[in-house]
Motif scaffolding. Structure first.
Motif, mmCIF file in Angstrom:
data_model
loop_
_atom_site.group_PDB
_atom_site.id
_atom_site.type_symbol
_atom_site.label_atom_id
_atom_site.label_comp_id
_atom_site.label_asym_id
_atom_site.label_seq_id
_atom_site.Cartn_x
_atom_site.Cartn_y
_atom_site.Cartn_z
ATOM 1 N N ASP A 154 1.748 2.277 -3.379
ATOM 2 C CA ASP A 154 1.024 2.286 -4.005
ATOM 3 C C ASP A 154 1.175 4.218 -4.519
ATOM 4 N N PHE A 155 1.314 4.337 -3.294
ATOM 5 C CA PHE A 155 1.642 6.177 -2.968
ATOM 6 C C PHE A 155 3.026 6.862 -3.190
ATOM 7 N N LYS B 83 0.473 -1.760 -0.089
ATOM 8 C CA LYS B 83 -0.135 -0.269 -0.223
ATOM 9 C C LYS B 83 0.471 1.208 0.183
ATOM 10 N N ARG C 218 2.031 6.536 -7.231
ATOM 11 C CA ARG C 218 1.551 7.971 -7.395
ATOM 12 C C ARG C 218 2.377 9.601 -7.795
ATOM 13 N N ALA D 70 -4.346 6.913 -2.658
ATOM 14 C CA ALA D 70 -4.059 5.642 -2.003
ATOM 15 C C ALA D 70 -4.550 4.973 -1.129
#
Length: 255
Positions: A162-163, A159, A166, A186
């Motif tokens: 993912d951030f 997770k 981005r 996220a």
């Protein structure tokens, strides 16, 4: 004094040292010294390739010395470098080779290297990846790093990544606003994140990474540690693969 002049002087000194031992006790006259220097100078003019060979050997020895120093520093800081409770670990968390990346969210080379990192993780299921904050490109980078640490406090795995993708892959300058936007997209708890931003843990995490970078004499981003080697710069996917293979099997390509 130019490099070639310094090199010539070094060669001359080496030539004097190579004289028979009894001669070392003698005092050369100015005329004798002049003759010796003339012989060396004439030789080097006739064989200029010697200067290139000497320069190449000097650079080789310098690189070997730097590699040995880096190896010692990596070993000395191995716990914080590879197993800090404050780090982000992605890929195969029990992998046989660890690749550590020091990055800055405003580093253009880091942005380009993101594709290399995601590709090598997909292609190498045995690779363990550790991410370290190294915010050296201004206040916006520090703000983004603080948000990233607060994100890590909620999730230090996929997770978080993912951030990370981005924010690092986004357009514009990374700063507090852009980092908060990436964290929200996220799916992070923004109330908790805002609370954690000014925590001692955020400060301690960034300080730990900065001290590690200083200890390893890192002066740019991205910088990697693969096995016992430091790799500076966005060297590309194939070069990263080779470094991982060297750490894994001692060869650029593992069978």
């Amino acid at each position: 004094m130019t490099f070639n002049a310094r090199l010539l002087a070094a060669v001359a000194a080496a030539a004097l040292l190579m004289l028979p031992v009894p001669s070392r006790a003698e005092t050369f006259s100015n005329a004798q010294r002049g003759e010796i220097e003339k012989i060396i100078k004439d030789y080097l003019i006739s064989h200029p390739e010697v200067l290139e060979q000497a320069s190449a050997e000097l650079e080789k020895r310098k690189q070997m010395a730097e590699a040995e120093k880096a190896k010692a520093e990596i070993a000395s800081h191995a716990q914080a470098l590879f197993y800090s409770p404050r780090q982000v670990t992605i890929g195969n968390t029990k992998g046989d080779v660890t690749l550590v990346e020091f990055f800055d969210y405003n580093c253009g080379y880091c942005k380009r290297a993101l594709a290399d990192l995601t590709t090598i993780m997909k292609q190498d299921p045995r690779l363990r990846v550790v991410l370290k904050e190294f915010p050296v490109l201004g206040p916006g980078s520090v703000e983004a790093a603080k948000v990233a640490v607060a994100v890590r406090m909620q999730d230090s795995g996929n997770k978080y990544f993912d951030f990370h993708q981005r924010l690092l892959g986004g357009r514009g300058q990374a700063d507090l606003a852009h980092a908060l936007e990436a964290a929200k997209a996220a799916g992070f708890d923004m109330v908790r994140l805002q609370k954690d931003l000014n925590s001692d843990e955020v400060k301690a995490s960034i300080e730990e990474d900065m001290k590690l970078a200083e200890a390893l004499s890192l002066n740019g981003t991205p910088s990697y540690v693969v096995g016992t080697e430091i790799v500076v710069g966005a060297v590309g996917l194939e070069a990263l693969k080779q470094k991982v293979n060297m750490a894994r099997c001692g060869k650029a390509t593992c069978s």
